[in-house]
Design a protein around this motif. Structure first.
Motif, PDB file in Angstrom:
ATOM      1  N   GLN A  24      -5.411  -0.750  -5.006  1.00 14.13           N
ATOM      2  CA  GLN A  24      -5.897  -1.595  -3.912  1.00 14.13           C
ATOM      3  C   GLN A  24      -4.861  -2.651  -3.544  1.00 14.13           C
ATOM      4  N   ARG A  25      -4.269  -3.273  -4.531  1.00 19.24           N
ATOM      5  CA  ARG A  25      -3.285  -4.325  -4.281  1.00 19.24           C
ATOM      6  C   ARG A  25      -2.040  -3.790  -3.588  1.00 19.24           C
ATOM      7  N   ARG A  26      -1.671  -2.559  -3.920  1.00 17.85           N
ATOM      8  CA  ARG A  26      -0.493  -1.960  -3.290  1.00 17.85           C
ATOM      9  C   ARG A  26      -0.807  -1.385  -1.910  1.00 17.85           C
ATOM     10  N   GLY A  27      -2.049  -1.448  -1.492  1.00 14.47           N
ATOM     11  CA  GLY A  27      -2.441  -0.934  -0.185  1.00 14.47           C
ATOM     12  C   GLY A  27      -2.476   0.570  -0.112  1.00 14.47           C
ATOM     13  N   GLU A  28      -2.568   1.244  -1.277  1.00 15.94           N
ATOM     14  CA  GLU A  28      -2.534   2.700  -1.306  1.00 15.94           C
ATOM     15  C   GLU A  28      -3.883   3.333  -1.010  1.00 15.94           C
ATOM     16  N   ALA A  53      -8.173   2.814   0.312  1.00 12.26           N
ATOM     17  CA  ALA A  53      -9.207   2.043   1.004  1.00 12.26           C
ATOM     18  C   ALA A  53     -10.502   2.181   0.211  1.00 12.26           C
ATOM     19  N   ASN A  60     -10.037   0.666   5.429  1.00 21.82           N
ATOM     20  CA  ASN A  60      -9.572  -0.722   5.295  1.00 21.82           C
ATOM     21  C   ASN A  60      -8.352  -0.854   4.375  1.00 21.82           C
ATOM     22  N   PHE A  61      -7.341  -0.038   4.584  1.00 20.64           N
ATOM     23  CA  PHE A  61      -6.150  -0.046   3.732  1.00 20.64           C
ATOM     24  C   PHE A  61      -5.467  -1.411   3.728  1.00 20.64           C
ATOM     25  N   THR A  62      -5.467  -2.087   4.864  1.00 17.82           N
ATOM     26  CA  THR A  62      -4.720  -3.343   4.980  1.00 17.82           C
ATOM     27  C   THR A  62      -5.576  -4.576   4.672  1.00 17.82           C
ATOM     28  N   GLU A  63      -6.833  -4.379   4.338  1.00 17.48           N
ATOM     29  CA  GLU A  63      -7.687  -5.524   4.019  1.00 17.48           C
ATOM     30  C   GLU A  63      -7.212  -6.186   2.725  1.00 17.48           C
ATOM     31  N   LYS A  64      -7.488  -7.472   2.570  1.00 16.91           N
ATOM     32  CA  LYS A  64      -7.108  -8.184   1.358  1.00 16.91           C
ATOM     33  C   LYS A  64      -7.636  -7.453   0.127  1.00 16.91           C
ATOM     34  N   LYS A  82     -11.382  -5.761  -0.986  1.00 20.23           N
ATOM     35  CA  LYS A  82     -11.568  -4.372  -1.396  1.00 20.23           C
ATOM     36  C   LYS A  82     -12.179  -4.302  -2.800  1.00 20.23           C
TER      37      LYS A  82
END
Length: 591
Positions: free
Chosen positions: A165-169, A171, A177-181, A185
């Motif tokens: 989640q932190r790496r945006g990999e 959703a 919501n890949f780019t959500e904080k 997530k």
């Protein structure tokens, strides 16, 4: 190289047979191909390989590798049958609320994510694929095909999910919501994804033909369902450790880095999670291979043997005791905070119990303190007004010294913190936090005028906090009830036992044993969690040789399942001839 004997990758040895675990997609495909050849399907039905996936599994890689290796006639991805993203976002909006941290536990299931018409159409298409090999994968694959020829469960640890989640990999389930904080997530996963997925896991995992460990994308591992179940059955009858993980924080220190031999990359380590079975992993050893599964799988599979009848009857398939580390050694104060009362936790968040806790000091520098309870004659409205003012105006810091007690903190002090008590650890202390498990429900009252690691203000929950602060927990009461409440319990040849807490309104009991020789213990039908709080090394043994001797090191937390019964602990290795100490926690089952 730091001098440390802390084991960061503990495992339970299940078998020495190396071929029990297949590593890599080529080997995995070979085993699945053989299983499909051996499986029988009803006349007129397709031959389905279903891969039920925990949310966060890399479906693209899974699909690519399995379709390339097995060449199915069709591949159905369960996630493609979900409702539209916007519809799912609306579905989960109620339980998530608009708070950045807190939501409400709920009864959503994976089936609620599916579009009924798409699901029905996919099932009809399966029925028309008679005699063909069909691959069905994703979260909810067993809803698309409830009775596949071969069932694989692809599992994933929650800590690995958080890192992805932190790496945006990844959703959230049914979302883009890949780019959500990452914090949002995580919140959605905590309140929705994981709850729904666990409900399905409890049905699918016990009947899975195989377990697929997907934590390392470069080295997937496959074991049979029978070997998984045998491994879990063996684990629940011996002491064991879960795999710890560590995280930096705005107030973090340097003690964990040294004692646990952690990497130099992060600026600090604020948290160490050494017994949070909802989020820690369990490593099972098959020859030289290590298969990683969420340790909550053990709770689901063997709740009575692990927890005991009374604890299981009270908490269900939840592990109610949490041990973790809070490192402010060379760091800063934790946030000033309070935890919700039980009735508030239930009314607002759907929790059956709350986070009562305690701070056991593993180490402390001179001048270290713990903030605990209000000072005498404090006017709560005035304190809340000053807290609000500090929130609104950075130039008006909260005068904590006027309102909150500061108690000197030394190694082996034990501070009890029932819900509703204002508290925090000060700088230059090393806390072993012993608490009930609902760890996300902390109401920050003030954060000492600082920003989070992301450069943004950390959420403050003053309204929630104000509704829970117990104004009568002032200096005298705290001293008499919450600070070093020691009571001698028993002694024997080379050992003595003390009761250190917790407060009578908390459901956890803690006992400390000082010892130079063997100490007799018994689970008395309930799970126990211990930490070696003094001494380099100790060994846990069965008087009847019911399990292999188990060695633990300084600061390591370990779990003794209820089914173990009698066991002993004594100094081992370099600790022989010195005085060691353990701190043990268990659920009170009688007044």
């Amino acid at each position: 190289m730091r001098s440390s004997n802390y084991d960061k990758f503990p495992f339970v040895s299940i078998t020495t047979e190396a071929d029990a675990c297949q590593t890599g997609w080529v080997a995995i495909a070979g085993v699945l191909r053989a299983a499909l050849l051996a499986a029988t399907s009803a006349p007129g039905q397709p031959q389905v390989l279903a891969v039920e996936c925990y949310p966060g599994t890399d479906l693209a890689q899974l699909r690519q590798e399995l379709t390339q290796a097995l060449q199915p006639a069709q591949c159905v991805v369960a996630d493609d049958l979900y409702l539209p993203d916007a519809t799912i976002d609306a579905l989960v909006a109620g339980p998530l609320t608009d708070d950045p941290v807190f939501g409400r536990l709920n009864g959503l299931t994976i089936k609620d994510f599916f579009d009924p018409q798409l699901l029905q159409a996919a099932q009809a298409a399966l029925a028309g694929a008679a005699g063909q090999l069909v691959l069905v994968l994703g979260t909810g694959a067993t809803l698309v095909c409830p009775s596949p020829a071969v069932l694989v469960y692809a599992d994933l640890a929650r800590w690995e999910i958080q890192l992805r989640q932190r790496r945006g990999e990844i959703a959230n389930l049914g979302s883009a919501n890949f780019t959500e904080k990452a914090s949002l997530k995580y919140k959605r996963a905590f309140f929705v994804d994981w709850r729904a997925a666990d409900r399905l896991k409890k049905q699918a995992l016990p009947r899975a033909d195989f377990l697929l460990d997907t934590n390392d994308p470069a080295a997937p591992k496959l074991i049979s369902g029978a070997d998984l179940r045998a491994g879990l059955a063996a684990t629940v009858r011996r002491p064991f450790r879960v795999v710890p993980f560590f995280d930096p924080g705005v107030w973090g220190g340097q003690w964990l880095r040294e004692v646990c031999d952690l990497p130099d990359g992060p600026p600090n380590y604020a948290w160490g999670f050494d017994c949070v079975p909802e989020e820690n992993s369990l490593l099972l050893g098959f020859g030289d291979a290590r298969v990683e599964i969420p340790s909550i799988d053990l709770v689901f599979a063997h709740p009575r043997e692990l927890l005991g009848e009374a604890v299981h009857g009270r908490f269900g398939t939840e592990f109610p005791i949490r041990f973790d580390f809070l490192d402010t050694m060379g760091g800063g104060n934790l946030s000033l905070q309070v935890h919700p009362l039980t009735e508030y936790a239930f009314d607002k968040f759907g929790l059956a119990y709350t986070q009562d806790e305690s701070y056991y000091m593993l180490a402390a520098e001179p001048g270290a303190v713990v903030y605990l309870g209000l000072k005498e004659n404090v006017e709560l409205p005035a304190m809340l007004a000053d807290l609000q003012r500090a929130q609104d105006d950075p130039a008006a810091p909260f005068p904590a010294a006027e309102y909150i007690n500061e108690f000197p903190a030394r190694a082996h002090d034990h501070f009890l913190i029932p819900a509703g008590t204002v508290h925090c650890s000060g700088a230059n202390g090393m806390v072993l936090e012993i608490s009930a498990t609902p760890y996300i429900f902390t109401f920050k009252l003030w954060d000492w005028d600082r920003l989070g690691l992301d450069g943004q203000p950390r959420p403050i929950h003053l309204t929630h906090g104000a509704a829970n602060i117990q104004a009568d927990r002032t200096t005298t009461w705290v001293e008499q009830n919450l600070v070093n409440q020691l009571q001698d319990v028993a002694s024997g040849d080379g050992w003595r036992e003390e009761r250190t807490g917790l407060h009578e309104c908390e459901f956890i009991e803690t006992r400390r044993h000082w010892f130079t020789g063997p100490v007799p213990h018994h689970t008395n039908g309930g799970v126990q969690v211990l930490n070696l709080v003094q001494g380099t090394e100790a060994i846990v043994e069965s008087p009847s040789s019911a399990f292999e001797p188990f060695v633990v090191h300084y600061a390591e937390t370990f779990i003794v399942p209820a089914a173990v019964g009698a066991y002993t602990i004594r100094p081992h290795g370099a600790a022989v001839g010195t005085e060691c100490a353990t701190l043990k926690a268990y659920v009170r089952t009688q007044p």
